[in-house]
Motif scaffolding. Sequence first.
Motif: not given
Length: 334
Positions: A275-282
């Motif tokens: 989730i953290d990686r996905a949010s950072a990418h977004a």
Amino acid sequence: MSLGLRNSVLRLETSLSRAQDEATSGRRADSGLALGANARRPVAIHLETVRLTSLIETNKTLSTRLDATQNVLSDLTEMAKALQNALLQDHGDANARAAIRQEAANGLSHLTSALNSAIGGRFLFGGVADDAAPMASAAAGSAATSSAFQASFGLAPGAPATSTISAADLQTFLDGAHAALFDAAGWSANWSSASSQLAQSRVSSNEVIGSGATANESAFRRLAQAMSMVADLGGSGLNDSAYRTLTTKAASLLGEAISGVTQVSANIGVAQRKIDRASAHADAQIGVLSQAQDALVGVDAYEAATRVTRLQSQIQIAFQLTGQLRNLNLFDAL
């Protein structure tokens, strides 16, 4: 003022209004006019930005739920360790038995309460059935244990005659009828209405994950099984040999439960990192889109301010010329 001069002043005032808007907002006053065939691109960029922002907010909500779940797991682990330590140190005297039995009873109540934790009206351990509390009361589970004990021995737990139950017979009961109350079928019948299916959450454009834990996890069943043994069956009636059999079995189950809860926590940790990686990418994508939007509809602040000043000067000159023309007299020129 002549018609031609009046029209010139109106055009200057319109241009000034547009320039002032652009200087204030940092955006083109009429992006459609400026972009022509590319006018749809800012709209597409805006919609994608809205979608990514919504995804980040959804991920924040999911992260809050998983943080709360991790807190529950940590609490249950500490409770299990404390009870296991007490069992390993128990010398079997009446006072120690009573204290440990009470600790287990409190723990069983706390377990059902913890697994009924909710955020925003959605239950953390309900699986896809998160609209209702997943766990029955500890009393309901204890009633099932008492019924199974009476069916096996013809005695109520704690009755004086339970002192005649041998360690071997108690071991058979614990491994058989009592354990069956905590297998998948027994657990659903007596303890839990949770779904075993994890809720699926989209955390990015191309990734959907199963997140959280359900009350049907084997780790929670082992924890309840161990505490039920001690709370519901560890009364003063058992002889010393049978009591040691019970506490040894309970301590072993608590060890399994602790390992299981640790694994559940680790699995949730994997989901949290995704989730953290996905949010950072977004968030990074939003930054790129913002730059693209600025390139399409943004204006140079210095250039816009300079244009405002120039237009104001031109309007002022126009009005000065108008005043001078009004003061001209044909006879003055003769």
